[in-house]
Write a protein that holds these residues in place. Structure first.
Motif, PDB file in Angstrom:
ATOM      1  N   UNK A  62       0.836  -1.203   0.000  1.00 56.10           N
ATOM      2  CA  UNK A  62       0.000   0.000   0.000  1.00 56.10           C
ATOM      3  C   UNK A  62       0.864   1.245   0.000  1.00 56.10           C
ATOM      4  N   UNK A  63       0.303   2.327  -0.498  1.00 56.79           N
ATOM      5  CA  UNK A  63       0.935   3.638  -0.342  1.00 56.79           C
ATOM      6  C   UNK A  63       0.028   4.474   0.542  1.00 56.79           C
ATOM      7  N   UNK A  64       0.579   5.575   1.034  1.00 55.44           N
ATOM      8  CA  UNK A  64      -0.157   6.395   1.989  1.00 55.44           C
ATOM      9  C   UNK A  64      -0.637   7.688   1.367  1.00 55.44           C
ATOM     10  N   UNK A 100       4.842   9.184   3.689  1.00 53.92           N
ATOM     11  CA  UNK A 100       5.550   8.754   4.893  1.00 53.92           C
ATOM     12  C   UNK A 100       6.875   8.184   4.430  1.00 53.92           C
ATOM     13  N   UNK A 101       7.716   9.078   3.952  1.00 54.87           N
ATOM     14  CA  UNK A 101       8.984   8.641   3.394  1.00 54.87           C
ATOM     15  C   UNK A 101      10.098   8.836   4.405  1.00 54.87           C
ATOM     16  N   UNK A 102      11.252   8.316   4.076  1.00 52.86           N
ATOM     17  CA  UNK A 102      12.429   8.564   4.903  1.00 52.86           C
ATOM     18  C   UNK A 102      13.067   9.841   4.371  1.00 52.86           C
ATOM     19  N   UNK A 118      15.213  12.119   5.208  1.00 46.84           N
ATOM     20  CA  UNK A 118      16.631  12.485   5.184  1.00 46.84           C
ATOM     21  C   UNK A 118      17.496  11.414   4.550  1.00 46.84           C
ATOM     22  N   UNK A 119      16.868  10.547   3.784  1.00 47.89           N
ATOM     23  CA  UNK A 119      17.660   9.551   3.069  1.00 47.89           C
ATOM     24  C   UNK A 119      17.486   9.774   1.573  1.00 47.89           C
ATOM     25  N   UNK A 150      13.149  -1.240   1.300  1.00 52.03           N
ATOM     26  CA  UNK A 150      12.048  -2.178   1.112  1.00 52.03           C
ATOM     27  C   UNK A 150      12.490  -3.432   0.383  1.00 52.03           C
ATOM     28  N   UNK A 167       6.962   7.219  -3.176  1.00 53.95           N
ATOM     29  CA  UNK A 167       6.020   6.476  -2.345  1.00 53.95           C
ATOM     30  C   UNK A 167       5.569   5.198  -3.066  1.00 53.95           C
ATOM     31  N   UNK A 207       8.499   2.614  -3.425  1.00 52.70           N
ATOM     32  CA  UNK A 207       8.750   1.832  -2.213  1.00 52.70           C
ATOM     33  C   UNK A 207       7.778   0.656  -2.162  1.00 52.70           C
ATOM     34  N   UNK A 208       6.506   0.932  -2.427  1.00 54.62           N
ATOM     35  CA  UNK A 208       5.507  -0.140  -2.379  1.00 54.62           C
ATOM     36  C   UNK A 208       5.806  -1.206  -3.423  1.00 54.62           C
TER      37      UNK A 208
END
Lengths: 249, 291, 324
Positions: free
Chosen positions: A83-85, A89-91, A93-94, A103, A157, A160-161
């Protein structure tokens, strides 16, 4: 052939408040399905029930025929539910690459390795780059996520999923907050997703919905109002009534 | 049997006095943590300051007891306003680590200052004559001061609860604790609210430290030694809540007194173990907001 | 710029990373009078490394890390005095293992909570350990401390001499091993996942990472290293006192790490060096001013120089690079 994702009589109550009422829902493999409804209809609640973030009051959730009602969120991820948000809701500072690589590493089990430097696991990095490439943002791989424009962040986002190789992907308002110019890119990205993947998007952007979905479910006050093809939904009088007060819906 | 009963009463009495003091000191911490989300480990400094002000005014300046108490409250509350405006407010959005480090730095500074001004020994409290003395109950002697402590604290607590339940200020605090962003958007001046609440909380801590000076000794290492207990009261009670820490403080006060009385070898062990057990069962505290 | 970790990071040793070891060896040859202070510094660097792992990388704020330090010291010390375990290598293994077990048990509880509650529990654990050491007089010597500790020659050959030469090299050797392992961990995929947990633990859960288990692992590992450092302290001073437990040494370590720079790996080197040397000079002369000064420095660092000494150096270097 069982549905990729299915709910039977799914209910959620908070005391006297019913936020999900006897929802029967089925997502076929390879589906391009959209879930729409006015604000407060309970769409995000429904997604939380699907992903395991919320436990239902009654009813069942089935993933590829397996009853996963009692399975927690991490277990559902492992079984192929991604799922995505709605809000990123990412990281922050990366780097973009690391965001996706994390992931991929979890999925392949690389994340538990503690001796060799991460940078030496080229298979993880290559897969992450390939994903970014498929979404058209490979050139941003080294940038900090926080420095990216919002539209591209939404793509991260999604990346990542995708890194979790889900069989079913739930996209919670992928174009929310994205300027119209950039939402075209998101639509392109969605079009490139694997054919076998079952995809459900929740959206307010009707343009996106009608261009993307082959099947639409309308949720109102926690219950399914109706479902069908885009043409059927557009013609349905009840749907128009529900949206009458929301011209920008 | 009579002996056991009187022991129980004694433990309950002294435990309640201790618990009341703990609560009066810690309630400010609970509210400001819930309100501002700020981890203020230096809260004990205000309690210590109150204790030093009271004892210094009583013994060196011979100020009457009630006036000394009022002065402890007012002076510490006033200084805390300065602290809040000049220092604390810069770190409201900061990460927890920063807030922890910052307030530890404040503790270090206060401990050094206290040592420089007052030396390292405990400060004796010179009670006024009308508060000295004892009274009889169940064949045991109870210090009148502790009775006064319980009654006075109960009064302050009632006033505080009334204030939070019934006044406009209290309503704003409750709203902001519940949902800060929402409170701001309906026009509550959160900056001023924070400052006032911080002042009240610190003033109360000072009163608690002053009144409780003969239960919790006033010495330079006060903020270090008692930090765990204040934090236990707030965590076990539940951040941002008023009633929770009260129950927690009473439980801790009585349990600690009981342990020290009947099992002196075990000492504070039991409190720590009980805390861990309670938090395993209810991670947000007994009356915490977010479960 | 913090040492970036992750799947794109340059993990090769930079030139500046040789510096601490060069300095350490130079100290051995040229500053022979200061070797006992030197051994102390090396011990605290190892201790600070263990703290940086959980505070700087995993993001767990703790005020009770000395619980593991002290456990290592006391367990090894008690084994030496009561059971006659004098081999230094076995002492380190025993102390570190004991600390590790404590780390697993306490971590299991502490890591279920967050924020203030978590902080308080770390304090409570440290206070608990302090109470145990204090009350168990017959074992630990209580408030008087544990004396009569014996440390046999390392590998039967290298005796702990009066000048502290053996002790210094022993500490240096163990620090090297500890540093090597920690550095590997930080740059590994596991380390990358820790950084992810620090930044957004909720997101980590949604990508299938078992956050609690990971944190427990690193917490236990950090406890093992802290325990080893504690044993080193015991071995070099041949004594264990209550001052290795409780809030004070935990808070002091946090100060050292903050001064050096949290989450930068080498902040754990710079911090203790600066702090302990300054303390050696100033604290004896002006103890109260020292304490006040440290507090003030902490406040200033948080308000103006969050990255500590290394942060300031990084910022200065960045500005120099922008000039041409």
């Amino acid at each position: 052939m069982s549905a990729a994702l299915e709910t039977r009589l799914l209910c959620k109550r908070f005391g006297a408040l019913t936020v999900a009422e006897n929802i029967n829902f089925a997502l076929e493999p390879g589906a391009r399905h959209a879930l729409i409804g006015p604000n407060g209809a309970g769409k995000t609640t429904f997604v939380n029930l699907l992903t395991g973030r919320l436990a239902p009051s009654s009813g069942q959730v089935m993933l590829a025929g397996e009853d996963i009602t009692k399975v927690g969120a991490p277990g559902r991820v492992k079984r192929g539910l991604g799922r995505t948000f709605q809000i990123n809701t990412l990281f922050r500072n990366m780097s973009v690459l690391d965001n996706v690589a994390l992931g991929v590493a979890e999925r392949t089990g690389v994340a538990m390795r503690f001796w060799r430097p991460a940078a030496k696991y080229s298979e993880v990095r290559d897969e992450a780059l390939a994903l970014l490439d498929s979404l058209g943002i490979a050139d941003e791989a080294r940038r900090n996520v926080a420095d990216l424009p919002y539209g591209k962040q939404r793509l991260v986002e999604i990346a990542i999923a995708l890194g979790l190789k889900p069989n079913v992907l739930l996209l919670d308002e992928p174009a929310a907050g994205v300027p119209t110019l950039e939402s075209e890119r998101i639509l392109e990205a969605l079009a490139k997703l694997p054919k076998e993947m079952a995809i459900l998007i929740i959206e307010h952007d009707m343009d996106l919905v009608f261009r993307f979905a082959s099947h639409i479910t309308v949720l109102v006050q926690g219950a399914v109002l109706c479902e069908g093809t885009p043409t059927e939904i557009r013609a349905d009088a009840r749907v128009r009534e529900v949206y009458l007060g929301e011209r920008h819906g | 049997m009579q002996a056991l009963l009187s022991q129980l009463v004694s433990v309950a009495f002294h435990g309640t006095a201790y618990g009341m003091v703990l609560y009066v000191i810690s309630v400010g911490l609970s509210v400001t943590m819930g309100l501002m989300g700020f981890t203020n480990l230096a809260h004990g400094v205000f309690a210590m300051a109150g204790g030093y002000i009271l004892t210094a005014f009583l013994s060196r300046l011979h100020v009457p007891f009630p006036l000394a108490l009022v002065l402890a409250f007012v002076l510490v509350a006033a200084v805390s306003v300065l602290f809040e405006r000049l220092l604390y407010s810069r770190l409201y959005g900061a990460a927890e680590l920063e807030q922890v480090l910052f307030t530890i730095g404040l503790i270090f500074m206060s401990v050094a200052v206290a040592r420089m001004i007052f030396g390292t020994l405990q400060m004796p409290v010179q009670l006024p004559d009308y508060l000295k003395g004892q009274f009889d109950l169940f064949g045991r002697n109870f210090p009148a001061y502790r009775m006064f402590l319980i009654v006075f604290s109960a009064g302050m607590i009632a006033a505080l609860w009334f204030g939070v339940e019934r006044t406009l200020w209290g309503a704003m605090v409750r709203a902001a604790v519940d949902n800060r962003a929402m409170a701001q958007s309906i026009g509550i001046n959160t900056k001023r609210l924070f400052t006032i609440t911080f002042a009240v909380g610190s003033g109360l801590a000072a009163l608690g430290g002053a009144l409780g000076a003969d239960i919790i000794a006033i010495q330079p290492t006060y903020p270090f030694e008692n930090l765990v207990y204040f934090l236990i009261v707030v965590s076990v009670g539940g951040l941002g809540s008023l009633r929770g820490p009260f129950i927690a403080a009473l439980l801790i006060g009585i349990a600690d007194t009981a342990c020290k009385y009947w099992f002196p070898d075990v000492g504070s062990f039991f409190i720590y173990l009980a805390t861990i057990a309670i938090l395993l069962w209810r991670p947000a505290g007994l009356f915490g907001k977010r479960a | 710029m913090r040492h970036p970790v992750g799947y794109n990071a340059n993990h090769r040793l930079r030139l500046t990373e040789y510096l601490p070891w060069v300095l350490a060896i130079a100290t051995f040859f040229f500053l022979g009078d200061y070797l006992s202070l030197g051994a102390r510094v090396l011990t605290y660097i190892l201790f600070a490394l263990s703290l940086d792992l959980i505070v700087g990388y995993a993001g767990i704020v703790t005020l009770g890390h000395a619980a593991f330090f002290g456990t290592g010291a006391y367990v090894a010390g008690v084994l030496s005095v009561k059971v006659g375990l004098t081999d230094p290598i076995l002492q380190v293994l025993a102390g570190a293992a004991a600390a590790g077990v404590l780390g697993v048990i306490t971590g299991a509880v502490v890591l279920r909570t967050r924020a203030l509650t978590q902080l308080m529990l770390t304090l409570a654990v440290a206070a608990l350990c302090f109470e145990v050491a204090n009350k168990a007089n017959s074992l630990t010597g209580g408030a008087d401390g544990l004396s009569g500790v014996n440390v046999a020659p390392i590998l039967g050959v290298f005796k702990f001499d009066m000048f502290g030469k053996t002790a210094y090299l022993w500490c240096l050797g163990l620090l090297f091993i500890g540093w090597f392992i920690v550095r590997r961990l930080v740059y590994s995929p596991f380390g990358a996942s820790l950084t992810g947990i620090h930044q957004n633990s909720v997101r980590m859960q949604t990508i299938g990472a078992p956050v609690y288990t990971r944190l427990l692992m690193v917490y236990a590992f950090s406890a093992v290293i802290a325990g080893a450092a504690g044993v080193l302290l015991m071995q070099t001073s041949q004594f264990v006192g209550l001052n290795v437990l409780g809030f004070e040494p935990s808070g002091e370590l946090l100060v050292m790490l903050t001064l050096g720079g949290v989450g930068r790996l080498y902040g754990a080197f710079v911090g203790p060096i600066v702090y302990l040397i300054a303390q050696d000079y100033l604290a004896k002369q002006f103890p109260e001013y020292w304490y006040f000064g440290i507090g003030l420095l902490l406040v200033l660092v948080v308000m103006f120089a969050r990255g500590g000494v290394l942060g300031i150096i990084d910022a200065a270097l960045a500005r120099l690079r922008r000039k041409p």
